[in-house]
Enzyme design. Sequence first.
Site, PDB file in Angstrom:
ATOM      1  CG  HIS A 281      -1.956  -1.060   1.223  1.00  8.56           C
ATOM      2  ND1 HIS A 281      -2.831  -1.260   0.180  1.00  8.56           N
ATOM      3  CD2 HIS A 281      -2.234  -2.029   2.147  1.00  8.56           C
ATOM      4  CE1 HIS A 281      -3.607  -2.298   0.462  1.00  8.56           C
ATOM      5  NE2 HIS A 281      -3.261  -2.792   1.637  1.00  8.56           N
TER       6      HIS A 281
ATOM      7  CG  ASP B 198      -2.849  -8.542   0.705  1.00  7.44           C
ATOM      8  OD1 ASP B 198      -2.069  -8.825   1.627  1.00  7.44           O
ATOM      9  OD2 ASP B 198      -3.888  -7.857   0.861  1.00  7.44           O
TER      10      ASP B 198
ATOM     11  CG  HIS C 230      -6.493  -5.480   1.743  1.00  8.01           C
ATOM     12  ND1 HIS C 230      -5.924  -6.338   2.655  1.00  8.01           N
ATOM     13  CD2 HIS C 230      -7.651  -5.048   2.279  1.00  8.01           C
ATOM     14  CE1 HIS C 230      -6.717  -6.405   3.734  1.00  8.01           C
ATOM     15  NE2 HIS C 230      -7.776  -5.649   3.520  1.00  8.01           N
TER      16      HIS C 230
ATOM     17  CG  ASP D 130      -4.844 -10.116   3.416  1.00  7.76           C
ATOM     18  OD1 ASP D 130      -4.621 -10.621   2.303  1.00  7.76           O
ATOM     19  OD2 ASP D 130      -4.553  -8.936   3.696  1.00  7.76           O
TER      20      ASP D 130
HETATM   21 ZN   LIG Z   1      -4.051  -7.265   2.732  1.00  8.25          ZN
END
Ligand SMILES: [Zn+2]
Length: 309
Positions: A125, A162, A164, A246
């Site tokens: 991120h 991931d 995200h 995740d």
């Molecule tokens: Zn994540």
Amino acid sequence: MRTLFLSHPRYRDHLAPEHHPEQPERIAAIERQLEGEAFQNLIRDMARPVSDEEIQRVHPAGYVEHIRIQAPHDGLMSISGDTILSNGTYEAARLAAGAACLAVDEVMAGLVDNAFSAARPPGHHASARQAMGFCFFNHAAIAARHAQTAHGAERVAIVDFDVHHGNGTQNIFYSDKTVFYASIHQSHLFPGTGEASETGIDGNILNVPLGAGANGEVVLRAMAEAVLPAVDAFRPDLLVLSAGFDAHYRDPLGDLNLVEADYGVLTRAVMEVADRVCGGRIVSLLEGGYDIDALGLSAAAHVAALMGH
Ligand SMILES: [Zn+2]
């Protein structure tokens, strides 16, 4: 298969408030799972700190310094939302970035076939000048630049599974057609980016957002039918994985439904393409994964696959 595993005790010193998902014991949970007989042949080494030159290929010196001086002597400080600095954060983050470069060094030199870095804080991120989503420095981006600058790689593919979207990695390479970034993630989850319409300057970004509830079969199909053919066509010299765990059904931050064994299947599918296009060279970097037990088991399935089991 010669698989390198990188970690460092100092990752523990990046502290988080109670009930924060990105906890120090995440790394220990992975290490515990790698103690068994099946992992005897793993080549284990310690991370090294990233050099100024290596980190500045992605993050301006002023931003790196900003992170360093923000870190409090005691206690915790929020730099943005729930992205928290403690006294040990800066050193841990420099080790996590350095581990990515060390993994690239060993893989590109052919000293090992592939590598997995179990590091924290995570990285995908983080943009060039922006810490967010528990991330300070973008290790996958630093690894890609290191492969290009220090090892003559022309093209690097980064595949991110991931749950995200890796908005930082996408930002860094949006206008750079020497790096291909592909992400499979849950749609409308933090950080809100990663629509299929975000394709980069030259089709060098590929986003495959999935609806909540998607299971391993759906993720594997997205990998096999969308991401891997694109990686194949891109012909990278190195494949970097943003390996977040995740998307596991037990994870508190996502609503995808993978089980740990799915990460083995996913990894073997990626390895098949890497074997074909870049001599099997894979550098895998830990991103998320916040259910401690699920993280350990999923990372172990990933590493076992990298080892050829
Ligand atoms: Zn994540």
